[in-house]
Design a protein around this motif. Structure first.
Motif, mmCIF file in Angstrom:
data_model
loop_
_atom_site.group_PDB
_atom_site.id
_atom_site.type_symbol
_atom_site.label_atom_id
_atom_site.label_comp_id
_atom_site.label_asym_id
_atom_site.label_seq_id
_atom_site.Cartn_x
_atom_site.Cartn_y
_atom_site.Cartn_z
ATOM 1 N N ARG A 56 92.485 -9.736 31.551
ATOM 2 C CA ARG A 56 92.358 -11.004 32.283
ATOM 3 C C ARG A 56 90.887 -11.404 32.283
ATOM 4 O O ARG A 56 90.015 -10.550 32.450
ATOM 5 C CB ARG A 56 92.792 -10.838 33.752
ATOM 6 C CG ARG A 56 94.256 -10.521 33.988
ATOM 7 C CD ARG A 56 95.121 -11.758 33.926
ATOM 8 N NE ARG A 56 94.666 -12.876 34.731
ATOM 9 C CZ ARG A 56 95.102 -13.172 35.948
ATOM 10 N NH1 ARG A 56 95.972 -12.388 36.537
ATOM 11 N NH2 ARG A 56 94.667 -14.259 36.572
ATOM 12 N N ASP A 57 90.604 -12.679 32.163
ATOM 13 C CA ASP A 57 89.189 -13.096 32.090
ATOM 14 C C ASP A 57 88.410 -12.700 33.353
ATOM 15 O O ASP A 57 87.233 -12.370 33.289
ATOM 16 C CB ASP A 57 89.052 -14.598 31.787
ATOM 17 C CG ASP A 57 89.572 -15.498 32.889
ATOM 18 O OD1 ASP A 57 90.294 -15.012 33.804
ATOM 19 O OD2 ASP A 57 89.248 -16.701 32.852
ATOM 20 N N ASP A 58 89.118 -12.664 34.491
ATOM 21 C CA ASP A 58 88.453 -12.321 35.762
ATOM 22 C C ASP A 58 87.913 -10.889 35.778
ATOM 23 O O ASP A 58 87.033 -10.567 36.570
ATOM 24 C CB ASP A 58 89.442 -12.503 36.923
ATOM 25 C CG ASP A 58 90.205 -13.800 36.791
ATOM 26 O OD1 ASP A 58 89.817 -14.775 37.438
ATOM 27 O OD2 ASP A 58 91.175 -13.857 35.982
HETATM 28 ZN ZN ZN Z 1 91.584 -15.727 35.245
#
Ligand code: ZN
Ligand code: PRT
Length: 213
Positions: free
Chosen positions: A44-46
């Motif tokens: 996930r980009d987070d």
């Molecule tokens: Zn995200």
């Protein structure tokens, strides 16, 4: 890199243009590059800023909005928040903007208003710098429907074409942050062999970016 989302295709395209080949399996987190001593981790980009700031990953490709939000949050929490910015990648362009109801006077003060956002740290940072007392309302999704649902008076969300704001009867008022995808590295020096690989990758990347200009 982001596993599946707005940055995924452009990231893979760029890595492939640099000569990296991966055998990607949908269910697998990790892919090995052929002919390069490099593994690709798809998440996930987070999760990307923290993986790089904690030194669990050497490099990361992530939007500046996610990067700066994570940096501010980690700074407050006292977690490691350093990284090295290596290259701006010229994709994933967007802006984080405050938007209010289209029918409302766009000069109406934000003072005392509730602003729905998924970026409370970036929003708080901007409000503090502007000297505005407003209340961030945290939502992880569907931020654009918050005013209609009576959850907030305004929103602070990512905008690219502006179509989503318009479709939800909202008007952009203030751009608080501009973003594009960045290549980042963990803080501190890399071991010699990894540094050599990184320099080789950066040379390829610079060649690809020059050819695209
Ligand atoms: Zn995200
Ligand atoms: O699953 P994962 O957590 O990895 O992905 P995600 O759903 O959190 O992120 P994703 O894939 O939607 O976006 C990844 C990154 O792309 C963002 O962090 C930004 O850096 C960048 N980016 C670029 C955008 C946009 N443009 C964008 N338009 N991210 C989101 N949007 C959304 C925005 O939130 C709004 O809902 O698109 C809508 C607005 O678009 P317009 O064109 O109607 O204005």
């Amino acid at each position: 890199m982001q596993k599946s989302g707005r940055l995924s295709d452009d990231t893979l395209k760029l890595l492939r243009a640099c000569g990296l080949r991966f055998n990607l399996h949908e269910a697998r987190l990790m892919a090995h590059a052929e002919d390069w001593p490099l593994d690709l981790l798809r998440v996930r980009d987070d999760d990307i800023p923290g993986l790089v700031m904690d030194g669990a990953a050497d490099l990361g490709v992530v939007g500046e909005n996610v990067l700066e939000e994570a940096r501010l949050e980690r700074e407050v929490a006292g977690s490691p928040a350093d990284y090295r910015l290596l290259r701006s990648l010229d994709f994933g362009h967007c802006r984080l903007s405050i938007a209010g109801r289209a029918e409302e006077d766009s000069a109406a003060p934000l003072e005392g208003r509730r602003i729905a956002t998924s970026y409370p740290y970036l929003l708080r940072d901007w409000l503090r710098r502007e000297g505005i007392q407003a209340t961030p309302v945290m939502l992880t999704g569907s931020v654009e429907v918050a005013p209609r649902a009576g959850l907030a008076d305004a929103i602070c969300d990512l905008v690219s074409t502006g179509g989503t704001l318009e479709a939800n009867g909202l008007r952009e008022r203030e751009v608080i942050f501009r973003s594009q995808a960045q290549l980042i590295a963990r803080p501190g020096a890399l071991p010699e062999a990894q540094q050599v690989t990184l320099e080789r990758l950066l040379r390829r990347l610079d060649g690809v970016q020059q050819a695209r200009e």
